[in-house]
Design a protein around this motif. Structure first.
Motif, PDB file in Angstrom:
ATOM      1  N   ASP A   1       1.020  21.095   3.872  1.00 50.15           N
ATOM      2  CA  ASP A   1       1.966  19.912   3.291  1.00 50.15           C
ATOM      3  C   ASP A   1       3.452  19.830   3.627  1.00 50.15           C
ATOM      4  N   GLU A   2       3.519  20.593   4.410  1.00 47.00           N
ATOM      5  CA  GLU A   2       5.021  20.234   5.051  1.00 47.00           C
ATOM      6  C   GLU A   2       4.741  19.040   6.032  1.00 47.00           C
ATOM      7  N   LEU A   3       3.771  19.107   6.813  1.00 53.51           N
ATOM      8  CA  LEU A   3       3.195  18.419   8.260  1.00 53.51           C
ATOM      9  C   LEU A   3       2.983  16.911   7.400  1.00 53.51           C
ATOM     10  N   MET A   4       2.353  16.998   5.957  1.00 54.05           N
ATOM     11  CA  MET A   4       2.121  15.699   5.745  1.00 54.05           C
ATOM     12  C   MET A   4       3.482  15.182   5.072  1.00 54.05           C
ATOM     13  N   ILE A   5       4.505  15.905   5.057  1.00 53.32           N
ATOM     14  CA  ILE A   5       6.106  15.243   4.575  1.00 53.32           C
ATOM     15  C   ILE A   5       6.703  14.547   6.219  1.00 53.32           C
ATOM     16  N   LEU A   6       6.529  15.521   7.064  1.00 52.42           N
ATOM     17  CA  LEU A   6       6.532  14.949   8.703  1.00 52.42           C
ATOM     18  C   LEU A   6       5.594  13.606   8.630  1.00 52.42           C
ATOM     19  N   ALA A   7       4.648  13.868   8.077  1.00 55.31           N
ATOM     20  CA  ALA A   7       4.240  12.314   8.521  1.00 55.31           C
ATOM     21  C   ALA A   7       4.122  11.266   7.987  1.00 55.31           C
ATOM     22  N   ARG A   8       4.509  11.526   6.628  1.00 52.72           N
ATOM     23  CA  ARG A   8       5.652  10.690   5.925  1.00 52.72           C
ATOM     24  C   ARG A   8       6.639  10.028   6.582  1.00 52.72           C
ATOM     25  N   ALA A   9       7.201  11.302   6.322  1.00 56.17           N
ATOM     26  CA  ALA A   9       9.259  10.594   7.082  1.00 56.17           C
ATOM     27  C   ALA A   9       9.154   9.798   8.366  1.00 56.17           C
ATOM     28  N   ALA A  10       7.883   9.827   9.377  1.00 54.19           N
ATOM     29  CA  ALA A  10       7.782   9.485  10.655  1.00 54.19           C
ATOM     30  C   ALA A  10       6.994   7.741  10.092  1.00 54.19           C
ATOM     31  N   GLY A  11       6.856   7.444   9.146  1.00 58.00           N
ATOM     32  CA  GLY A  11       5.668   6.516   7.952  1.00 58.00           C
ATOM     33  C   GLY A  11       7.675   6.021   7.897  1.00 58.00           C
ATOM     34  N   ALA A  12       8.314   6.490   7.728  1.00 56.54           N
ATOM     35  CA  ALA A  12       8.965   6.197   6.313  1.00 56.54           C
ATOM     36  C   ALA A  12       9.911   5.205   7.553  1.00 56.54           C
ATOM     37  N   ALA A  13      10.074   6.336   8.509  1.00 55.21           N
ATOM     38  CA  ALA A  13      11.867   5.575   9.724  1.00 55.21           C
ATOM     39  C   ALA A  13      10.876   4.252   9.967  1.00 55.21           C
TER      40      ALA A  13
ATOM     41  N   GLY B   1      -0.862  12.019  -4.036  1.00 57.16           N
ATOM     42  CA  GLY B   1       0.137  11.444  -2.749  1.00 57.16           C
ATOM     43  C   GLY B   1       0.101  10.424  -2.261  1.00 57.16           C
ATOM     44  N   ASN B   2      -1.008  10.504  -1.820  1.00 62.81           N
ATOM     45  CA  ASN B   2      -1.770   9.230  -0.850  1.00 62.81           C
ATOM     46  C   ASN B   2      -2.729   8.307  -1.327  1.00 62.81           C
ATOM     47  N   PHE B   3      -2.672   8.443  -2.234  1.00 59.77           N
ATOM     48  CA  PHE B   3      -3.809   7.291  -2.812  1.00 59.77           C
ATOM     49  C   PHE B   3      -2.887   6.892  -4.262  1.00 59.77           C
ATOM     50  N   ALA B   4      -2.522   6.755  -5.014  1.00 57.87           N
ATOM     51  CA  ALA B   4      -1.864   7.527  -6.314  1.00 57.87           C
ATOM     52  C   ALA B   4      -0.636   6.509  -6.415  1.00 57.87           C
ATOM     53  N   GLU B   5      -0.848   5.698  -7.556  1.00 60.07           N
ATOM     54  CA  GLU B   5       0.882   5.335  -7.694  1.00 60.07           C
ATOM     55  C   GLU B   5       1.937   4.952  -8.845  1.00 60.07           C
TER      56      GLU B   5
ATOM     57  N   ALA C   1       0.756  -1.263   0.415  1.00 58.60           N
ATOM     58  CA  ALA C   1      -0.124  -0.008  -0.110  1.00 58.60           C
ATOM     59  C   ALA C   1       0.893   1.807  -0.100  1.00 58.60           C
ATOM     60  N   PRO C   2      -0.208   2.346   0.098  1.00 57.97           N
ATOM     61  CA  PRO C   2       1.291   3.675  -0.441  1.00 57.97           C
ATOM     62  C   PRO C   2       2.147   3.972   1.084  1.00 57.97           C
ATOM     63  N   GLU C   3       2.583   4.674   0.924  1.00 57.49           N
ATOM     64  CA  GLU C   3       3.285   5.220   2.149  1.00 57.49           C
ATOM     65  C   GLU C   3       2.862   5.503   3.145  1.00 57.49           C
ATOM     66  N   ARG C   4       3.378   4.896   4.727  1.00 58.57           N
ATOM     67  CA  ARG C   4       2.781   5.274   5.724  1.00 58.57           C
ATOM     68  C   ARG C   4       3.330   6.620   5.924  1.00 58.57           C
ATOM     69  N   ILE C   5       2.200   7.297   7.249  1.00 57.70           N
ATOM     70  CA  ILE C   5       1.475   8.177   7.505  1.00 57.70           C
ATOM     71  C   ILE C   5       1.075   7.704   9.150  1.00 57.70           C
ATOM     72  N   VAL C   6       2.096   8.883   9.840  1.00 55.77           N
ATOM     73  CA  VAL C   6       2.137   9.171  11.555  1.00 55.77           C
ATOM     74  C   VAL C   6       1.391  10.781  11.324  1.00 55.77           C
ATOM     75  N   GLU C   7      -0.212  10.075  12.094  1.00 56.16           N
ATOM     76  CA  GLU C   7      -0.678  11.552  12.187  1.00 56.16           C
ATOM     77  C   GLU C   7      -0.041  11.836  13.032  1.00 56.16           C
ATOM     78  N   PHE C   8      -0.139  13.039  13.489  1.00 48.86           N
ATOM     79  CA  PHE C   8      -0.025  13.713  14.685  1.00 48.86           C
ATOM     80  C   PHE C   8      -1.051  15.213  15.328  1.00 48.86           C
TER      81      PHE C   8
ATOM     82  N   ALA D   1      -0.468  18.579  15.798  1.00 51.09           N
ATOM     83  CA  ALA D   1      -0.555  19.635  14.494  1.00 51.09           C
ATOM     84  C   ALA D   1      -0.682  19.874  13.825  1.00 51.09           C
ATOM     85  N   LEU D   2      -0.139  18.450  12.937  1.00 51.55           N
ATOM     86  CA  LEU D   2      -1.378  17.961  11.351  1.00 51.55           C
ATOM     87  C   LEU D   2      -2.729  18.164  11.757  1.00 51.55           C
ATOM     88  N   LYS D   3      -3.735  17.101  12.296  1.00 50.32           N
ATOM     89  CA  LYS D   3      -5.027  18.287  12.394  1.00 50.32           C
ATOM     90  C   LYS D   3      -5.391  18.967  13.106  1.00 50.32           C
ATOM     91  N   GLU D   4      -3.802  20.212  13.778  1.00 51.64           N
ATOM     92  CA  GLU D   4      -4.614  21.187  14.594  1.00 51.64           C
ATOM     93  C   GLU D   4      -4.725  21.549  13.030  1.00 51.64           C
TER      94      GLU D   4
END
Length: 421
Positions: free
Chosen positions: A74-86, A369-373, A5-12, A14-17
């Motif tokens: 979008d910046e926070l989504m990048i951080l969320a994806r980075a956390a998922g990549a980690a 970005g999240n549901f296409a490949e 499945a597409p890259e994992r995203i870690v929600e937090f 700040a992103l929700k706010e």
């Protein structure tokens, strides 16, 4: 390799706010346009003080704030994806995930080679023997999302060296918006949860638990081939700098241009790819009597409320974006800025990609970005031969190139079309 499945995203929080703040500002802007009505009469807008000029300036500032908030999301989504990549990296270290190097060729200074450089260094060129009738095959790995710089001919004494290329749709606009991954399979196979019946509820002590329902189905998207060939003379091929510039420009451009069209509008019937417009189950929002901006906003909200995704781009024909960009109030003030100013290519905070690859009467959007490949089975495959037709006796060569890719839309309701434009 196995495509997951597409890259994992870690929600937090700040992103929700940030997302909630963006949605609130979008709602404020929609309220203003609702007050103004179809004629954009600013005198009807009571939620803003001042004359028409002041109100339009407020709208511009609000739109700028929406754009800034969208950039923050979008910046926070990048951080969320980075956390998922980690987290995925930890799985790799534990041996839970197998990751292979894509082996893309690089120059001595570590930069990725251009297609022309990789082509001239390939076995297809080095191993070709003039007069042999056929040439060796070589696979050249190259990113499909990079538009290579146009070169042209080297200057000569009798001309400037410029070639004015035929006017045609640029590429790639669309492929740049989709994550690209390698695959070693002939199809991208994944599991989709098609039934989700949440019956969770409160129960008394000793009472029977309610039964939930879940169902998974295997989905498969086949890899397809996009191909083209180009006839060249022996003399052109022997002149390496010119051959490199020529191949570097036109063959990859043609393939990428076709790929852009297929990503949005491919009908899925072999050998076509399945483009967004024809994915079964995407959200369809008719324009009806709504202004185009309202219809776009409704489609975005349906993606959020039905697909539980956040759209990140809108694809529109330039002719359909034009009336939005030229919108004026009832007394003639441009809503998106004076013609002497550079107007924002955004709508409700989303970037708008103007492309003639989009359907002429529709706008397409989604969470690409999240549901296409874009799954790449291999890069440009190049073969050379003089055995085509009368090429041998006329001193010509046929250079053919193709790619094999699959376009995957994992969650159909994360995408939408606005019809009737």
């Amino acid at each position: 390799m196995t495509i997951e499945a597409p890259e994992r995203i870690v929600e937090f929080p700040a992103l929700k706010e940030a997302q909630e703040g963006l949605d609130a500002k979008r709602a404020d802007l929609k309220k203003i346009f609702d007050e103004a009505g179809d004629t954009y009469d600013m005198s009807k807008v009571k939620s803003i003080q001042g004359d028409t000029t002041a109100k339009v300036e407020f709208i511009r500032q609000l739109n700028d704030e929406i754009t800034e908030r969208k950039a923050k999301v979008d910046e926070l989504m990048i951080l969320a994806r980075a956390a998922g990549a980690a987290k995925e990296a930890e799985e790799v270290e534990r041996g839970d995930r197998d990751v292979k190097d894509d082996g893309r060729p690089q120059t001595k200074d570590g930069r990725e080679q251009s297609f022309g450089q990789a082509f001239m260094a390939s076995q297809a060129v080095k191993g070709y023997v003039r007069g042999s009738g056929g040439g060796p095959q070589a696979t050249v790995e190259v990113s499909l999302k990079t538009l290579l710089n146009t070169g042209g001919w080297q200057p000569e004494t009798t001309r400037t060296g410029r070639i004015e290329e035929f006017p045609t749709r640029p590429a790639p606009h669309i492929a740049n918006m989709i994550p690209q991954t390698p695959t070693g399979q002939t199809a991208v196979v994944y599991m989709e949860e098609t039934v989700y019946n949440n019956t969770a509820q409160e129960v008394f002590e000793g009472e029977q638990y309610p039964e939930a329902q879940l169902k998974l189905e295997e989905k498969s998207v086949p890899v397809r081939k996009i191909a083209v060939y180009l006839p060249v003379t022996d003399e052109l091929f022997e002149d390496l700098p010119r051959a490199e510039a020529y191949v570097n420009n036109r063959l990859p451009f043609m393939i990428r241009q076709r790929l852009d069209l297929q990503i949005l509008r491919g009908n899925g019937t072999a050998p076509n790819l399945l483009g967004t417009e024809n994915v079964p189950g995407i959200i369809s929002q008719p324009k009806g009597a709504d202004p185009t901006m309202d219809a776009l906003y409704k489609a975005m909200n349906r993606i959020r409320t039905e697909g539980f995704a956040e759209p990140n781009v809108v694809f529109m024909s330039p002719l359909k974006w034009e009336p939005i960009r030229l919108l004026r109030t009832a007394d003639g003030v441009y809503i998106w800025g004076h013609p002497s100013q550079v107007g924002p290519a955004t709508i409700w905070g989303l970037p708008v990609v103007e492309t003639t690859a989009a359907p002429p009467t529709k706008a397409l959007m989604g969470d690409y970005g999240n549901f296409a490949e874009l799954a790449v089975r291999r890069g440009m495959d190049v073969q050379i031969s003089n055995s085509h037709a009368d090429f041998f006796i006329n001193g010509k060569l046929a250079v053919r190139a193709d790619i094999r890719v699959a376009v995957v839309h994992y969650r159909p309701t994360a995408f939408a079309e606005v019809t009737g434009l």
